[in-house]
Design a protein around this motif. Structure first.
Motif, PDB file in Angstrom:
ATOM      1  N   MET A 155       0.771  -1.094  -0.089  1.00 11.56           N
ATOM      2  CA  MET A 155       0.042  -0.080   0.005  1.00 11.56           C
ATOM      3  C   MET A 155       0.903   1.081   0.002  1.00 11.56           C
ATOM      4  SD  MET A 155      -2.579   1.315   3.136  1.00 11.56           S
ATOM      5  CE  MET A 155      -1.205   1.851   4.083  1.00 11.56           C
ATOM      6  N   LEU A 156       2.047   1.403   0.823  1.00 10.84           N
ATOM      7  CA  LEU A 156       2.698   2.439   0.936  1.00 10.84           C
ATOM      8  C   LEU A 156       3.677   2.732  -0.288  1.00 10.84           C
ATOM      9  CD1 LEU A 156       4.073   2.163   4.576  1.00 10.84           C
ATOM     10  CD2 LEU A 156       2.259   3.486   3.582  1.00 10.84           C
ATOM     11  N   GLN A 157       3.930   1.515  -0.764  1.00  6.54           N
ATOM     12  CA  GLN A 157       4.782   1.728  -2.071  1.00  6.54           C
ATOM     13  C   GLN A 157       3.990   2.159  -3.157  1.00  6.54           C
ATOM     14  OE1 GLN A 157       6.168  -2.293  -2.397  1.00  6.54           O
ATOM     15  NE2 GLN A 157       8.042  -1.853  -1.490  1.00  6.54           N
ATOM     16  N   GLY A 158       2.654   1.726  -3.249  1.00  7.34           N
ATOM     17  CA  GLY A 158       1.710   2.252  -4.201  1.00  7.34           C
ATOM     18  C   GLY A 158       1.462   3.730  -4.196  1.00  7.34           C
ATOM     19  N   TRP A 159       1.124   4.278  -2.898  1.00  4.01           N
ATOM     20  CA  TRP A 159       1.129   5.820  -2.689  1.00  4.01           C
ATOM     21  C   TRP A 159       2.412   6.452  -3.265  1.00  4.01           C
ATOM     22  CZ3 TRP A 159      -1.185   5.509   2.848  1.00  4.01           C
ATOM     23  CH2 TRP A 159      -2.353   5.163   2.956  1.00  4.01           C
ATOM     24  N   GLU A 160       3.527   5.711  -2.837  1.00  2.31           N
ATOM     25  CA  GLU A 160       4.750   6.583  -3.085  1.00  2.31           C
ATOM     26  C   GLU A 160       4.793   6.801  -4.837  1.00  2.31           C
ATOM     27  OE1 GLU A 160       8.391   8.590  -2.417  1.00  2.31           O
ATOM     28  OE2 GLU A 160       6.639   8.274  -1.185  1.00  2.31           O
ATOM     29  N   LYS A 161       4.434   5.549  -5.382  1.00  2.00           N
ATOM     30  CA  LYS A 161       4.699   5.602  -6.855  1.00  2.00           C
ATOM     31  C   LYS A 161       3.701   6.673  -7.452  1.00  2.00           C
ATOM     32  CE  LYS A 161       4.351   2.275 -10.780  1.00  2.00           C
ATOM     33  NZ  LYS A 161       4.065   1.080 -11.318  1.00  2.00           N
ATOM     34  N   PRO A 208       5.121  10.686  -5.726  1.00  2.00           N
ATOM     35  CA  PRO A 208       6.714  10.762  -5.214  1.00  2.00           C
ATOM     36  C   PRO A 208       6.825  11.784  -4.069  1.00  2.00           C
ATOM     37  CG  PRO A 208       6.717  10.452  -7.492  1.00  2.00           C
ATOM     38  CD  PRO A 208       5.202  10.769  -7.262  1.00  2.00           C
ATOM     39  N   GLY A 209       7.436  11.198  -2.854  1.00  2.00           N
ATOM     40  CA  GLY A 209       7.630  12.065  -1.711  1.00  2.00           C
ATOM     41  C   GLY A 209       6.590  12.108  -0.486  1.00  2.00           C
ATOM     42  N   ARG A 210       5.500  11.236  -0.870  1.00  2.00           N
ATOM     43  CA  ARG A 210       4.571  11.080   0.049  1.00  2.00           C
ATOM     44  C   ARG A 210       4.987  10.471   1.390  1.00  2.00           C
ATOM     45  NH1 ARG A 210      -1.616   9.128  -1.490  1.00  2.00           N
ATOM     46  NH2 ARG A 210      -1.380  11.124  -2.537  1.00  2.00           N
ATOM     47  N   LEU A 211       5.853   9.514   1.213  1.00  2.00           N
ATOM     48  CA  LEU A 211       6.265   8.631   2.495  1.00  2.00           C
ATOM     49  C   LEU A 211       7.084   9.802   3.269  1.00  2.00           C
ATOM     50  CD1 LEU A 211       7.224   5.202   1.234  1.00  2.00           C
ATOM     51  CD2 LEU A 211       5.132   6.018   2.027  1.00  2.00           C
ATOM     52  N   GLY A 212       7.886  10.625   2.630  1.00  2.00           N
ATOM     53  CA  GLY A 212       8.604  11.384   3.366  1.00  2.00           C
ATOM     54  C   GLY A 212       7.854  12.391   4.311  1.00  2.00           C
ATOM     55  N   VAL A 213       6.539  12.879   3.672  1.00  2.00           N
ATOM     56  CA  VAL A 213       5.753  13.861   4.359  1.00  2.00           C
ATOM     57  C   VAL A 213       5.022  13.074   5.359  1.00  2.00           C
ATOM     58  CG1 VAL A 213       3.565  15.038   4.067  1.00  2.00           C
ATOM     59  CG2 VAL A 213       5.294  15.065   1.931  1.00  2.00           C
ATOM     60  N   MET A 214       4.708  11.771   5.085  1.00  2.00           N
ATOM     61  CA  MET A 214       4.000  11.002   6.174  1.00  2.00           C
ATOM     62  C   MET A 214       4.950  10.713   7.489  1.00  2.00           C
ATOM     63  SD  MET A 214       2.021   8.359   3.677  1.00  2.00           S
ATOM     64  CE  MET A 214       1.818   7.320   4.932  1.00  2.00           C
ATOM     65  N   ALA A 215       6.185  10.421   7.203  1.00  2.00           N
ATOM     66  CA  ALA A 215       7.224  10.406   7.979  1.00  2.00           C
ATOM     67  C   ALA A 215       7.422  11.632   8.931  1.00  2.00           C
ATOM     68  CB  ALA A 215       8.545   9.746   7.592  1.00  2.00           C
ATOM     69  N   ALA A 265       6.908  17.332  -1.264  1.00  2.00           N
ATOM     70  CA  ALA A 265       6.950  15.794  -1.541  1.00  2.00           C
ATOM     71  C   ALA A 265       8.514  15.737  -2.307  1.00  2.00           C
ATOM     72  CB  ALA A 265       5.934  15.424  -2.628  1.00  2.00           C
ATOM     73  N   LYS A 266       8.648  16.586  -3.507  1.00  2.00           N
ATOM     74  CA  LYS A 266       9.897  16.255  -4.168  1.00  2.00           C
ATOM     75  C   LYS A 266      11.129  16.414  -3.483  1.00  2.00           C
ATOM     76  CE  LYS A 266       8.123  17.422  -8.899  1.00  2.00           C
ATOM     77  NZ  LYS A 266       8.201  18.342  -9.952  1.00  2.00           N
TER      78      LYS A 266
END
Length: 313
Positions: free
Chosen positions: A243-249, A252-259, A307-308
């Protein structure tokens, strides 16, 4: 930061003497070093009195996977550069899995002159005896492993055990707790064990899994796959990972914002009455209640604009 790619000085740790010399790899290596330094500083992983003369001792846990190899390499380089006044002791727990290549890690340690311990404990038999076939072994296996590592750390006079969990591990645990545990919790970069005598540290908490994978591949670490159970692909954690990999794809950059969000909580805007006194929250005279007020926050779109930046770090 000085380049070490072609340095044959005997003072350079063996693990660092033949690192790739490409510009991209240098940037990647420096990024991982910077992120580890930031995590160590932000969460006070070193005691205030730590110095080259007064060094704590860390038990660095190696599974043979990409994360723990990268952790060890980063800590060794930080120590070599004089940025980490710590004695490092690498440790692998051989859990007696059938087919486990028991020679790989000892050879890696010896070839690179790394102080180490190999501990053999047959937790495999315990886990397979207690857990029905085709059920998830991870929980019991993890508890047994952690207990053994705590014992070894005490015996070796270590202040902390150090683990290779990264940004995605922390986010996955957050969503596992959210979806299946009904709580907002994750893996903290620093915690103290239940007995109160050892720290558990995660210096790669800010590092992206993709960076670790690239670093590990370029360093050509001898990876040992985790094949204890045949149901790994069906684990709930694997579903969260996808799920997380799909969001990041998709963004891009969404996981950084979530962290980043995990470090910017507002108890007054959640629903936990144990950490915020909603019962006694009342309008204040004059200017209003600043603590529980509706402070202006950036909208989701403006956060996404970063995100970028996060993806490029």
């Amino acid at each position: 930061m000085n380049d070490i790619a072609n340095d044959t000085d005997t003072g350079v740790p063996a693990l660092l003497r033949n690192v790739p010399s490409s510009v991209d790899f240098k940037k990647l290596r420096k990024r991982l070093l910077r992120q580890a330094r930031e995590a160590i500083s932000d969460f006070g992983m070193l005691p205030a009195e730590a110095s080259q003369e007064k060094r704590p001792k860390w038990l660095v846990c190696l599974s043979g996977g990409k994360d723990s190899y990268t952790l060890l390499a980063v800590l060794i380089e930080l120590k070599w550069r004089g940025l980490l006044p710590v004695d490092l002791l690498a440790c692998n727990l051989d859990q007696a899995q059938p087919g486990f290549p028991a020679d790989v890690l000892p050879r890696f340690f010896e070839e690179n002159g790394i102080e180490h311990l190999i501990i053999r404990e047959d937790t495999y038999s315990i886990v397979t005896d207690k857990i029905p076939e085709n059920r998830t072994y991870c929980s019991l296996c993890s508890r047994l492993r952690r207990g053994i590592l705590y014992r070894v750390a005490r015996e070796q006079g270590c202040e902390a055990i150090v683990l290779g969990h990264h940004r995605e591990d922390i986010l996955e645990t957050f969503f596992m707790n959210l979806f299946h545990g009904g709580r907002l919790a994750s893996m903290p970069p620093k915690l103290i064990n239940d007995e109160g005598d050892l720290l558990v540290l995660r210096p790669l908490a800010y590092a992206a899994e993709s960076d670790i994978a690239k670093f590990s591949a370029r360093m050509e670490f001898p990876i040992i796959p985790c094949n204890l159970c045949g149901s790994q692909d069906g684990l709930q954690r694997e579903e969260v990972k996808r799920m997380l990999q799909g969001w990041e794809k998709q963004t891009p950059g969404r996981l950084g914002v979530m962290a980043r969000a995990l470090a910017h909580t507002r108890p007054s805007h959640l629903m936990d009455r144990s950490i915020y006194d909603f019962v006694n929250l009342r309008p204040a005279d004059g200017a209003g209640d600043a603590q529980g007020g509706e402070a202006e926050e950036p909208c989701g779109a403006s956060l996404a604009m970063t995100a970028k930046l996060f993806a490029a770090e």
